[in-house]
Structures are given as C-alpha cells and as structure tokens.
Design an enzyme around this catalytic site. Structure first.
Site, PDB file in Angstrom:
ATOM      1  N   LYS A  54     -24.511  54.081  65.939  1.00 37.56           N
ATOM      2  CA  LYS A  54     -24.799  55.152  64.980  1.00 37.56           C
ATOM      3  C   LYS A  54     -25.692  56.205  65.615  1.00 37.56           C
ATOM      4  O   LYS A  54     -25.445  57.414  65.470  1.00 37.56           O
ATOM      5  CB  LYS A  54     -25.481  54.571  63.736  1.00 37.56           C
ATOM      6  CG  LYS A  54     -24.558  53.783  62.819  1.00 37.56           C
ATOM      7  CD  LYS A  54     -25.338  53.164  61.665  1.00 37.56           C
ATOM      8  CE  LYS A  54     -24.409  52.359  60.761  1.00 37.56           C
ATOM      9  NZ  LYS A  54     -25.138  51.654  59.688  1.00 37.56           N
ATOM     10  N   GLN A  98     -30.196  49.371  57.489  1.00 36.09           N
ATOM     11  CA  GLN A  98     -29.120  48.510  57.979  1.00 36.09           C
ATOM     12  C   GLN A  98     -29.145  47.156  57.277  1.00 36.09           C
ATOM     13  O   GLN A  98     -30.169  46.480  57.232  1.00 36.09           O
ATOM     14  CB  GLN A  98     -29.248  48.315  59.494  1.00 36.09           C
ATOM     15  CG  GLN A  98     -28.133  47.522  60.125  1.00 36.09           C
ATOM     16  CD  GLN A  98     -26.795  48.221  60.022  1.00 36.09           C
ATOM     17  OE1 GLN A  98     -26.707  49.430  60.178  1.00 36.09           O
ATOM     18  NE2 GLN A  98     -25.756  47.461  59.777  1.00 36.09           N
ATOM     19  N   ASP A 121     -25.777  56.267  52.667  1.00 34.63           N
ATOM     20  CA  ASP A 121     -24.898  55.099  52.542  1.00 34.63           C
ATOM     21  C   ASP A 121     -24.140  55.125  51.216  1.00 34.63           C
ATOM     22  O   ASP A 121     -23.134  54.430  51.054  1.00 34.63           O
ATOM     23  CB  ASP A 121     -25.720  53.806  52.623  1.00 34.63           C
ATOM     24  CG  ASP A 121     -25.439  53.016  53.894  1.00 34.63           C
ATOM     25  OD1 ASP A 121     -24.406  53.283  54.547  1.00 34.63           O
ATOM     26  OD2 ASP A 121     -26.234  52.132  54.232  1.00 34.63           O
TER      27      ASP A 121
END
Length: 294
Positions: A54, A98, A121
C-alpha cells in the site's frame, strides 16, 4: 467455450495511472497533496507485506504516506488515542487501520473512532449507513473494485440478476448495496441458503465472497455469466508448497462462464487502486472541491 479473463492487474494499473494524473493536477493547480495514514498493530507477516504494498502504491500515485506502527501489546486506548491525533492532522486525508487487530482490541470500536470523512476503507457505520441509504459515501475498496471489474464486461449492470455469496460487512453486504445502486436485481446467498447451487445458476453476475476454497463449482455457473471471485485462500500444493486459489473452482468455471476473474490477479489488485481513489475523493471533499474525474 472459454471465458474471457478479467485482468485485474491491467485494469487496476489503468485506474492507478488515472488517480496519479488527478493527484498531479491537484498538486499543480491547488498545491494540495493527498495524505494517507496506514496504521499497523503488531507483526502479522501478511499484514506487513500488504502495508508495504500500500505504501509503495501511495508513493507511486504522488501521495504522502504516513505509516504508523504500534506493538502487538498496544491497548485499545492507545490505538484510539493515535486515531484521534490522525483525525486532527490536516495533512492526513485518509486513515486506514490494517486488520486483523490483536485480540485485546475491538475492531468495531476502532473503526467507529475514525473520522468518517477520512474513512478510506469505507467501514465506518456512518459510511455503511449512507451507502445503504443510497447517499454519497466512502465505499469499501474491494466491493468497489468488484463493480469496476464487472463493468468492464458490461457497461451497464441494470436489469441483471446478480447473486452475491457471502454476507460480511467488508464485502458481501456493501457489494450488494452497490449492485442495487447499479439497478441490478440482487440476491444475497450464503452457506445456509437452501440449494445454493440452484440459486447461483440464476445469476447473470455471480460474486463469490464466502471464504471457502473452490466451493463454487463449474456446474453452479449459468452459461455466459460474469463471475467475480473475491476469495483468496491458501491451500497445499505440489512438493509441499502452498498455492492460492479463490472461492470458485476456476478451471471448471472458466469453461462455462462468459467472463471470470482469476485468483490471484483479479479482484486483489483492484483493492489498493480503489484505496487510492477513495483517498483522492476524500481529499477533494475535505477541501471543498468537486469529486475528481477519474
């Protein structure tokens, strides 16, 4: 008949290029550089690899990466405190924590602590509610990627019978909401669905997100259907090595479907590309700018 392979690597590379171009224009014309904070708690090897990928993609898109790491022993309060600081930091336009998190930290509480406007997200309850209500929202990245891949086969999904196998908050539910927004007729199926194969055979568009390796067999597929396989499962392979397969038995399904995503190389690459797109959109919204044309 052999299915068309939906090449997620190529499609995601194109999207990432368009995002990078938009970021360049934003920097040139407005002096604004999108920034994203990726928070990793602990030392999960798979998560560490994913975070590195990422961060690399963020840099390639011309964005600023603000990586933050906490030890596996970090408390829920410590992580919430960090998120509060990231929420207040004007250089940071997107926040991603995460998953999975260590057992002492409740994921839902952490997700709820993120500023919904920075929730790239798309998991915050406010964004989930706005998506379900048909209102503008930051959308979960993998479901967004599924829709973009499906639309490379058919420009419009309106009127299609779509079946989503899986009802998770991360993929199943949001991808169903996105399909409804595209005017598809949507069925959410799962492991408890009566005669699941028969339900799947109705689908013009089948999204498999159940987390069981090769569960969807070739004879579950309607001839000519589009199959989007979200599953990433590691199973034993030859010579003691493992291999990655999806939720769909690919060799069987590819003989029946009209188009299908491979695993790996299908949905996976789209997730990071859509994260970059969400960060760009969040940056524009926070600065009172119109949504970027990508």
């Amino acid at each position: 008949m052999s299915a068309r392979i939906i090449d997620g690597k190529t499609i995601s590379a194109d999207l990432r290029g368009k995002v990078a171009d938009a970021v360049h224009r934003l920097r040139r014309d407005r002096g604004i550089v999108p920034g994203i904070a990726v928070v990793l708690v602990g030392n999960n090897p798979a998560s560490e690899v994913y975070v590195r990928n990422k961060s690399k993609a963020v840099a390639e898109a011309g964005m600023h990466a603000f990586d933050r790491k906490l030890p596996a022993t970090a408390s829920e309060a410590e992580l919430i405190d960090l998120i509060g600081k990231l929420n207040a930091d004007k250089e940071i336009n997107g926040i991603l924590v995460q998953l999975p998190l260590p057992k002492q930290i409740g994921a839902q509480k952490i997700i709820a602590a993120i500023d919904p406007d920075k929730d790239v997200d798309g998991f915050h309850p406010l964004n989930a509610g706005r998506l379900a209500s048909g209102l503008p929202a930051l959308v979960p990245c993998t479901p967004m990627g599924c829709i973009l891949l499906a639309k490379t086969v058919r420009e419009t999904l309106a009127g299609l019978e779509a079946v989503v196998i899986g009802r998770s908050n991360i993929v199943g539910k949001p991808v169903a909401q996105l399909l409804l927004a595209e005017n598809a007729t949507v069925t959410i199926a799962h492991s408890k669905t009566n005669d699941l194969p028969a339900v799947c055979r109705r689908a013009d568009l089948l999204v498999a997100a159940i987390g069981r390796p090769e569960m969807v067999r070739g004879d579950w597929i309607k001839p000519g259907a589009t199959v989007i396989d979200v599953g990433i499962n590691r199973i034993p392979g030859e010579g003691g090595k493992s291999r990655i397969v999806g939720d769909v038995a690919y060799p069987e399904a590819a003989k029946i479907a009209g188009a299908i995503t491979p695993v790996p190389g299908g949905v996976g690459p789209m997730t990071i590309a859509c994260l970059l797109l969400n960060t760009l959109r969040a940056t524009c919204a926070q600065n009172g700018l119109p949504a970027p044309k990508v």
